[in-house]
Design a protein around this motif. Structure first.
Motif, PDB file in Angstrom:
ATOM      1  N   GLY A  72       2.357 -35.797  -4.456  1.00 37.79           N
ATOM      2  CA  GLY A  72       2.620 -37.235  -4.459  1.00 37.79           C
ATOM      3  C   GLY A  72       1.653 -37.989  -3.570  1.00 37.79           C
ATOM      4  O   GLY A  72       1.075 -37.428  -2.631  1.00 37.79           O
ATOM      5  N   ALA A  73       1.498 -39.277  -3.867  1.00 36.92           N
ATOM      6  CA  ALA A  73       0.519 -40.090  -3.151  1.00 36.92           C
ATOM      7  C   ALA A  73       0.881 -40.285  -1.680  1.00 36.92           C
ATOM      8  O   ALA A  73      -0.004 -40.376  -0.828  1.00 36.92           O
ATOM      9  N   SER A  74       2.171 -40.357  -1.358  1.00 34.64           N
ATOM     10  CA  SER A  74       2.562 -40.586   0.029  1.00 34.64           C
ATOM     11  C   SER A  74       2.107 -39.448   0.937  1.00 34.64           C
ATOM     12  O   SER A  74       1.518 -39.671   1.995  1.00 34.64           O
ATOM     13  N   GLY A  75       2.395 -38.208   0.524  1.00 36.71           N
ATOM     14  CA  GLY A  75       1.948 -37.062   1.312  1.00 36.71           C
ATOM     15  C   GLY A  75       0.440 -36.954   1.363  1.00 36.71           C
ATOM     16  O   GLY A  75      -0.141 -36.556   2.383  1.00 36.71           O
ATOM     17  N   ASN A  76      -0.211 -37.311   0.264  1.00 31.44           N
ATOM     18  CA  ASN A  76      -1.668 -37.304   0.222  1.00 31.44           C
ATOM     19  C   ASN A  76      -2.243 -38.245   1.276  1.00 31.44           C
ATOM     20  O   ASN A  76      -3.145 -37.883   2.043  1.00 31.44           O
ATOM     21  N   ARG A  77      -1.739 -39.471   1.304  1.00 27.30           N
ATOM     22  CA  ARG A  77      -2.240 -40.448   2.278  1.00 27.30           C
ATOM     23  C   ARG A  77      -1.921 -40.014   3.712  1.00 27.30           C
ATOM     24  O   ARG A  77      -2.746 -40.161   4.615  1.00 27.30           O
ATOM     25  N   ASN A  78      -0.704 -39.493   3.932  1.00 29.00           N
ATOM     26  CA  ASN A  78      -0.342 -39.056   5.281  1.00 29.00           C
ATOM     27  C   ASN A  78      -1.242 -37.935   5.769  1.00 29.00           C
ATOM     28  O   ASN A  78      -1.643 -37.905   6.939  1.00 29.00           O
ATOM     29  N   THR A  79      -1.568 -37.005   4.879  1.00 22.92           N
ATOM     30  CA  THR A  79      -2.450 -35.901   5.263  1.00 22.92           C
ATOM     31  C   THR A  79      -3.762 -36.438   5.819  1.00 22.92           C
ATOM     32  O   THR A  79      -4.244 -35.999   6.865  1.00 22.92           O
ATOM     33  N   GLY A  80      -4.352 -37.395   5.118  1.00 22.78           N
ATOM     34  CA  GLY A  80      -5.608 -37.972   5.577  1.00 22.78           C
ATOM     35  C   GLY A  80      -5.447 -38.794   6.828  1.00 22.78           C
ATOM     36  O   GLY A  80      -6.250 -38.696   7.772  1.00 22.78           O
ATOM     37  N   ALA A  81      -4.410 -39.628   6.877  1.00 17.15           N
ATOM     38  CA  ALA A  81      -4.215 -40.518   8.023  1.00 17.15           C
ATOM     39  C   ALA A  81      -3.941 -39.737   9.304  1.00 17.15           C
ATOM     40  O   ALA A  81      -4.476 -40.068  10.376  1.00 17.15           O
ATOM     41  N   PHE A  82      -3.114 -38.692   9.223  1.00 15.34           N
ATOM     42  CA  PHE A  82      -2.789 -37.912  10.414  1.00 15.34           C
ATOM     43  C   PHE A  82      -3.998 -37.121  10.919  1.00 15.34           C
ATOM     44  O   PHE A  82      -4.065 -36.762  12.095  1.00 15.34           O
ATOM     45  N   HIS A  83      -4.940 -36.856  10.044  1.00 16.46           N
ATOM     46  CA  HIS A  83      -6.172 -36.169  10.448  1.00 16.46           C
ATOM     47  C   HIS A  83      -7.081 -37.070  11.269  1.00 16.46           C
ATOM     48  O   HIS A  83      -7.780 -36.612  12.185  1.00 16.46           O
ATOM     49  N   GLY A 176       4.377 -42.671   9.181  1.00 16.72           N
ATOM     50  CA  GLY A 176       3.552 -42.841   7.987  1.00 16.72           C
ATOM     51  C   GLY A 176       4.365 -43.184   6.748  1.00 16.72           C
ATOM     52  O   GLY A 176       5.517 -43.638   6.826  1.00 16.72           O
ATOM     53  N   PHE A 177       3.744 -42.959   5.596  1.00 18.18           N
ATOM     54  CA  PHE A 177       4.439 -43.206   4.333  1.00 18.18           C
ATOM     55  C   PHE A 177       5.632 -42.267   4.196  1.00 18.18           C
ATOM     56  O   PHE A 177       5.574 -41.112   4.645  1.00 18.18           O
ATOM     57  N   ARG A 178       6.674 -42.732   3.574  1.00 22.09           N
ATOM     58  CA  ARG A 178       7.870 -41.911   3.359  1.00 22.09           C
ATOM     59  C   ARG A 178       7.579 -40.928   2.225  1.00 22.09           C
ATOM     60  O   ARG A 178       7.480 -41.316   1.054  1.00 22.09           O
ATOM     61  N   THR A 179       7.420 -39.641   2.560  1.00 17.81           N
ATOM     62  CA  THR A 179       7.133 -38.643   1.537  1.00 17.81           C
ATOM     63  C   THR A 179       8.347 -38.461   0.634  1.00 17.81           C
ATOM     64  O   THR A 179       9.493 -38.572   1.064  1.00 17.81           O
ATOM     65  N   GLY A 180       8.072 -38.205  -0.634  1.00 14.74           N
ATOM     66  CA  GLY A 180       9.151 -38.083  -1.608  1.00 14.74           C
ATOM     67  C   GLY A 180       9.612 -39.415  -2.151  1.00 14.74           C
ATOM     68  O   GLY A 180      10.474 -39.474  -3.029  1.00 14.74           O
ATOM     69  N   PHE A 181       9.015 -40.505  -1.635  1.00 15.18           N
ATOM     70  CA  PHE A 181       9.377 -41.838  -2.115  1.00 15.18           C
ATOM     71  C   PHE A 181       8.080 -42.555  -2.462  1.00 15.18           C
ATOM     72  O   PHE A 181       7.453 -43.199  -1.636  1.00 15.18           O
ATOM     73  N   GLY A 182       7.659 -42.404  -3.689  1.00 11.70           N
ATOM     74  CA  GLY A 182       6.393 -42.996  -4.082  1.00 11.70           C
ATOM     75  C   GLY A 182       6.146 -42.813  -5.559  1.00 11.70           C
ATOM     76  O   GLY A 182       7.071 -42.614  -6.349  1.00 11.70           O
ATOM     77  N   LYS A 183       4.874 -42.828  -5.919  1.00  9.47           N
ATOM     78  CA  LYS A 183       4.489 -42.742  -7.320  1.00  9.47           C
ATOM     79  C   LYS A 183       4.277 -41.283  -7.696  1.00  9.47           C
ATOM     80  O   LYS A 183       3.405 -40.609  -7.164  1.00  9.47           O
TER      81      LYS A 183
END
Length: 315
Positions: A72-83, A176-183
């Motif tokens: 999902g996009a939320s986890g994708n964005r969080n992975t990058g942002a937390f890095h 960050g973004f709420r994982t499991g709640f997205g597109k």
């Protein structure tokens, strides 16, 4: 945070399929050629190791990560942002092209320490002609700026993750973004709106909209149909009901209420008036489309509300 004169920024680009390789390549190049250069461009691939390898091979100057969370996009964005380690983190979608001055424009609101994030104007890049029956007020359905949004830099409740920049400390404070709640799949839940609301609530900060900080957003022919628009409105209705269930009771969806009470009725009246004045039959179709969109969203909201009522007794 560093002095405003030179805050470091990272750009995070989530992606998931090689079907978007051409558009992803354009996105990366636009991120790399900003007048205000990013300290790091991070591409995060959603559970597609072959694609991650290809990005590493063809863009050696880019940091490539693989989604550390569920698909999902939320986890994708969080992975990058937390890095990242920069005080500001920007996000671009993999089907966008940022104007050279995009990042420069987005950092300007951060002169105000109360600003937790900002977003820019999003221009549709239609594959083929834009449907004439599509009202300007419903352009949000294809992820672009629409009539009813500010026309100059101004505070706004929420922005879209396709063109977003955040203070790192505020972003981390809410997880960050709420994982499991997205597109994901045919579900289209407003994870970016939900993030904006949580970030604003942490310390009373606010968001800014910078319409001159523009990106182009591709709109394929498959999203230029009446059926797509109705489906999008239906899922938006469901998503907003889900989001409301996550918010504190005192936090109301005022922007949605204003949109329904003011923006859409004006669109309907204008379309009908222009049609009656003989300015083109497509204006009548725009008026009808507004009504259909409201009904589709209401249907989706009703379905989601009913599902919420029935869920506790599903056992």
């Amino acid at each position: 945070m560093e002095p405003f004169g030179n805050p470091a920024v990272s750009i995070v680009v989530p992606t998931h399929t090689e079907r978007r390789w051409a558009s992803l390549s354009r996105t990366i190049r636009s991120a790399q050629h900003q007048t205000y250069p990013a300290g790091e461009v991070v591409v995060v691939v959603d559970h597609n190791p072959a694609m991650a390898t290809r990005v590493r091979q063809e863009f050696p100057g880019v940091t490539v990560l693989e989604n550390a969370y569920a698909r999902g996009a939320s986890g994708n964005r969080n992975t990058g942002a937390f890095h990242t380690r920069t005080p500001l983190i920007a996000f671009l979608d993999d089907d966008t092209v940022a104007a050279p001055t995009w990042l420069q424009g987005l950092i300007m609101p951060f002169r105000d320490p109360r600003v937790v994030g900002a977003g820019g104007g999003i221009i549709p890049n239609w594959e083929g002609r834009r449907p004439r029956w599509w009202p300007d007020e419903l352009l949000w359905a294809v992820g672009v700026s629409y009539t009813g949004m500010p026309t100059s830099t101004a505070p706004i409740r929420n922005v879209w993750s396709a063109s977003m920049i955040v203070r790192r400390d505020a972003f981390l404070a809410v997880g960050g973004f709420r994982t499991g709640f997205g597109k994901l799949g045919d579900r289209n839940r407003p994870e970016d709106t939900e993030l904006c609301l949580r970030m604003s609530a942490v310390n009373g900060g606010h968001w800014m909209y910078v319409p001159d900080a523009v990106i182009d957003h591709e709109v394929p022919r498959s999203r230029s149909t009446f059926a797509f628009l109705m489906s999008r409105c239906y899922h938006e209705g469901r998503g907003k009901v889900q989001m409301a269930g996550l918010l504190p009771k005192e936090q109301k969806l005022g922007a949605e209420a204003d949109y329904l009470k003011r923006t859409l009725p004006r669109a309907f009246v204008r379309g009908l008036a222009h049609a009656l004045m003989g300015r083109g039959g497509f204006h009548a179709l725009r008026a009808v489309t507004v009504i259909a969109a409201v009904l589709a969203a209401a249907w989706g909201g009703g379905v989601e509300a009913l599902a919420g009522v029935l869920e506790p007794t599903a056992d």
